[in-house]
Design a protein around this motif. Structure first.
Motif, PDB file in Angstrom:
ATOM      1  N   GLY A 135     -10.369   9.920  -2.833  1.00 33.33           N
ATOM      2  CA  GLY A 135     -11.203   9.183  -3.896  1.00 33.33           C
ATOM      3  C   GLY A 135     -10.672   7.921  -3.806  1.00 33.33           C
ATOM      4  O   GLY A 135     -11.339   6.944  -4.954  1.00 33.33           O
ATOM      5  N   ILE A 136      -9.979   7.192  -2.961  1.00 35.32           N
ATOM      6  CA  ILE A 136      -9.531   5.851  -2.961  1.00 35.32           C
ATOM      7  C   ILE A 136     -10.227   5.074  -1.914  1.00 35.32           C
ATOM      8  O   ILE A 136     -10.231   5.352  -0.536  1.00 35.32           O
ATOM      9  CB  ILE A 136      -7.929   5.821  -2.842  1.00 35.32           C
ATOM     10  N   ARG A 137     -10.920   4.028  -2.384  1.00 39.88           N
ATOM     11  CA  ARG A 137     -11.802   3.237  -1.485  1.00 39.88           C
ATOM     12  C   ARG A 137     -10.889   2.057  -0.860  1.00 39.88           C
ATOM     13  O   ARG A 137     -10.301   1.515  -1.605  1.00 39.88           O
ATOM     14  CB  ARG A 137     -13.222   2.749  -1.995  1.00 39.88           C
ATOM     15  N   VAL A 138     -11.243   1.724   0.635  1.00 39.04           N
ATOM     16  CA  VAL A 138     -10.544   0.474   1.077  1.00 39.04           C
ATOM     17  C   VAL A 138     -11.414  -0.386   1.586  1.00 39.04           C
ATOM     18  O   VAL A 138     -12.317   0.358   2.700  1.00 39.04           O
ATOM     19  CB  VAL A 138      -9.058   1.345   2.002  1.00 39.04           C
ATOM     20  N   ALA A 161       0.891  -1.200  -0.062  1.00 46.19           N
ATOM     21  CA  ALA A 161       0.107   0.120  -0.067  1.00 46.19           C
ATOM     22  C   ALA A 161       0.982   1.040  -0.040  1.00 46.19           C
ATOM     23  O   ALA A 161       0.671   2.184  -0.515  1.00 46.19           O
ATOM     24  CB  ALA A 161      -1.155  -0.027   1.184  1.00 46.19           C
ATOM     25  N   ARG A 162       1.933   1.272   0.695  1.00 41.98           N
ATOM     26  CA  ARG A 162       2.825   2.526   0.660  1.00 41.98           C
ATOM     27  C   ARG A 162       3.290   2.885  -0.497  1.00 41.98           C
ATOM     28  O   ARG A 162       3.607   3.786  -1.153  1.00 41.98           O
ATOM     29  CB  ARG A 162       3.973   2.086   1.805  1.00 41.98           C
ATOM     30  N   ALA A 163       3.845   1.672  -1.436  1.00 47.63           N
ATOM     31  CA  ALA A 163       4.342   1.800  -2.650  1.00 47.63           C
ATOM     32  C   ALA A 163       3.432   2.290  -3.650  1.00 47.63           C
ATOM     33  O   ALA A 163       3.528   3.180  -4.571  1.00 47.63           O
ATOM     34  CB  ALA A 163       5.158   0.410  -3.031  1.00 47.63           C
ATOM     35  N   ALA A 164       1.935   1.681  -3.459  1.00 49.90           N
ATOM     36  CA  ALA A 164       1.019   1.883  -4.391  1.00 49.90           C
ATOM     37  C   ALA A 164       0.309   3.114  -4.304  1.00 49.90           C
ATOM     38  O   ALA A 164      -0.160   3.680  -5.406  1.00 49.90           O
ATOM     39  CB  ALA A 164      -0.108   0.645  -4.381  1.00 49.90           C
ATOM     40  N   VAL A 165      -0.162   3.641  -3.170  1.00 49.36           N
ATOM     41  CA  VAL A 165      -0.935   4.554  -2.917  1.00 49.36           C
ATOM     42  C   VAL A 165      -0.606   5.857  -3.548  1.00 49.36           C
ATOM     43  O   VAL A 165      -1.273   6.579  -4.414  1.00 49.36           O
ATOM     44  CB  VAL A 165      -1.250   4.947  -1.718  1.00 49.36           C
ATOM     45  N   PRO A 166       0.658   6.408  -3.639  1.00 47.49           N
ATOM     46  CA  PRO A 166       1.017   7.679  -4.330  1.00 47.49           C
ATOM     47  C   PRO A 166       0.714   7.664  -5.939  1.00 47.49           C
ATOM     48  O   PRO A 166       0.681   8.648  -6.460  1.00 47.49           O
ATOM     49  CB  PRO A 166       2.486   7.892  -4.149  1.00 47.49           C
ATOM     50  N   HIS A 167       0.569   6.555  -6.398  1.00 48.44           N
ATOM     51  CA  HIS A 167       0.146   6.466  -7.822  1.00 48.44           C
ATOM     52  C   HIS A 167      -1.194   5.934  -8.341  1.00 48.44           C
ATOM     53  O   HIS A 167      -1.339   5.826  -9.347  1.00 48.44           O
ATOM     54  CB  HIS A 167       1.275   5.249  -8.353  1.00 48.44           C
ATOM     55  N   MET A 168      -1.961   5.821  -7.190  1.00 48.79           N
ATOM     56  CA  MET A 168      -3.407   5.322  -7.550  1.00 48.79           C
ATOM     57  C   MET A 168      -4.309   6.333  -7.604  1.00 48.79           C
ATOM     58  O   MET A 168      -4.316   7.461  -6.671  1.00 48.79           O
ATOM     59  CB  MET A 168      -3.729   4.515  -6.338  1.00 48.79           C
ATOM     60  N   PRO A 169      -4.938   6.672  -8.760  1.00 48.00           N
ATOM     61  CA  PRO A 169      -5.897   7.790  -8.872  1.00 48.00           C
ATOM     62  C   PRO A 169      -7.132   7.584  -8.265  1.00 48.00           C
ATOM     63  O   PRO A 169      -7.706   6.681  -7.534  1.00 48.00           O
ATOM     64  CB  PRO A 169      -5.911   7.907 -10.315  1.00 48.00           C
ATOM     65  N   ALA A 170      -7.869   8.961  -8.271  1.00 47.67           N
ATOM     66  CA  ALA A 170      -9.362   8.952  -7.546  1.00 47.67           C
ATOM     67  C   ALA A 170     -10.127   7.674  -8.431  1.00 47.67           C
ATOM     68  O   ALA A 170      -9.974   7.823  -9.530  1.00 47.67           O
ATOM     69  CB  ALA A 170      -9.977  10.132  -7.600  1.00 47.67           C
ATOM     70  N   GLY A 171     -10.874   7.025  -7.753  1.00 49.97           N
ATOM     71  CA  GLY A 171     -11.689   6.058  -8.201  1.00 49.97           C
ATOM     72  C   GLY A 171     -10.894   4.488  -8.081  1.00 49.97           C
ATOM     73  O   GLY A 171     -11.729   3.695  -8.254  1.00 49.97           O
ATOM     74  N   SER A 172      -9.763   4.412  -7.540  1.00 53.28           N
ATOM     75  CA  SER A 172      -9.123   3.249  -7.204  1.00 53.28           C
ATOM     76  C   SER A 172      -9.539   2.511  -6.093  1.00 53.28           C
ATOM     77  O   SER A 172     -10.634   3.251  -5.025  1.00 53.28           O
ATOM     78  CB  SER A 172      -7.615   3.432  -7.251  1.00 53.28           C
ATOM     79  N   SER A 173      -9.610   1.634  -6.064  1.00 51.79           N
ATOM     80  CA  SER A 173      -9.951   0.631  -4.738  1.00 51.79           C
ATOM     81  C   SER A 173      -8.768  -0.361  -4.216  1.00 51.79           C
ATOM     82  O   SER A 173      -8.075  -0.840  -5.128  1.00 51.79           O
ATOM     83  CB  SER A 173     -11.126  -0.412  -5.256  1.00 51.79           C
TER      84      SER A 173
END
Length: 294
Positions: free
Chosen positions: A223-226, A170-182
């Motif tokens: 805008g990222i749902r978890v 998650a630490r690596a991915a979140v900075p690159h995940m756009p709004a609407g990601s899950s």
């Protein structure tokens, strides 16, 4: 009047006792008896994930394979993380992903490595042009005879695979995940109703619930749902590799539905949480437990 379209959930899959069997971790699909159902013949996609780019840990077998098949049939590109010893299972999953018209990106390695987790995100983004679905599914468990019988090295493996890796990823991915990601984690009924013989596994699954809820609060404004899925007793390679062959004949029979679940019965939960149908769902734990309460 009987409706022939109704399916009785108590008999949808086998209710026969599972035969005694045992494998060394992490377990493989081919030696399992009976073979699990991952939705190969039953799951029908409806384009709900068209254009999405997914990374699934533990995507080679069990729940992860069912999710990979479903995501591909819903239109997503799928990267699969797995251990090198699981290559045969990963290649079988890739066949089904290709059958859905998608190429599976196979990424072997050990999730206990922080560097490998970062590489997984980088390689997925490089292959697909981005990442917007992250399924933190891989896990390790072993039967424990008692608290005094937990080997330190295996305890560390449980914690690093089940907890460290989701944080690393998650630490690596979140900075690159756009709004609407899950982001979807795989928790467990064990996180709410723990068995003493799985004490360390249950600890990590409870912690994943806290991780899910805290991350949902943090990432909601972006805008990222978890969310989390909490499976009950599901027939995957993890089960014969747990070290409890004598427990298998009764596996899942203590649920209200009277049987263990199949990986295919989890796929719809992950698709729902990944899709825009769940656009107002975040911080939730969706139980798929055969009726056992959380």
């Amino acid at each position: 009047m009987h409706n022939d379209r109704l399916i009785d959930p108590t008999t949808r899959h086998t209710t026969d006792p599972f035969p005694r069997q045992e494998q060394e971790p992490p377990g493989l699909t081919a030696p399992m008896s009976p073979q699990p159902d991952h939705g190969e013949q039953s799951y029908r996609g409806a384009g709900r994930l068209n254009g999405r780019r997914a990374l699934i840990t533990g995507g080679d077998s069990g729940i992860g394979r069912a999710v990979a098949i479903a995501f591909a049939r819903e239109g997503a590109q799928v990267a699969i993380s797995y251990l090198p010893s699981e290559q045969a299972d990963a290649e079988e999953t890739a066949v089904w992903v290709a059958d859905a018209g998608r190429d599976a990106l196979l990424l072997p390695g050990d999730l206990r490595s922080e560097e490998h987790c970062a590489d997984l995100v980088h390689d997925t983004e490089a292959a697909f042009g981005g990442l917007d679905l992250l399924v933190l599914n891989a896990a390790h468990q072993r039967d424990r005879g008692g608290i005094e019988q937990i080997p330190t090295d295996d305890f560390e493996r449980v914690v690093r695979v089940n907890l460290f890796a989701p944080v690393f990823l998650a630490r690596a991915a979140v900075p690159h995940m756009p709004a609407g990601s899950s982001i979807i984690t795989t928790s467990s009924i064990q996180g709410f109703d723990p068995s003493s013989s799985l004490v360390d596994y249950a600890m990590t699954k409870a912690a994943l619930v806290a991780f899910t809820k805290a991350l949902a609060e943090e990432l909601g404004p972006r805008g990222i749902r978890v969310n989390a899925v909490a499976p009950g007793p599901i027939w995957t390679p993890l089960i014969p590799a747990t070290g409890w062959p004598d427990h298998l004949p009764g596996f899942g029979r203590d649920t209200p539905l009277g049987r263990a679940g199949q990986p295919a019965e989890l796929a719809g939960a992950y698709v729902y949480l990944a899709s825009d149908d769940a656009s107002y769902v975040s911080g939730a734990v969706l139980p798929v437990t055969g009726g056992r309460g959380l």
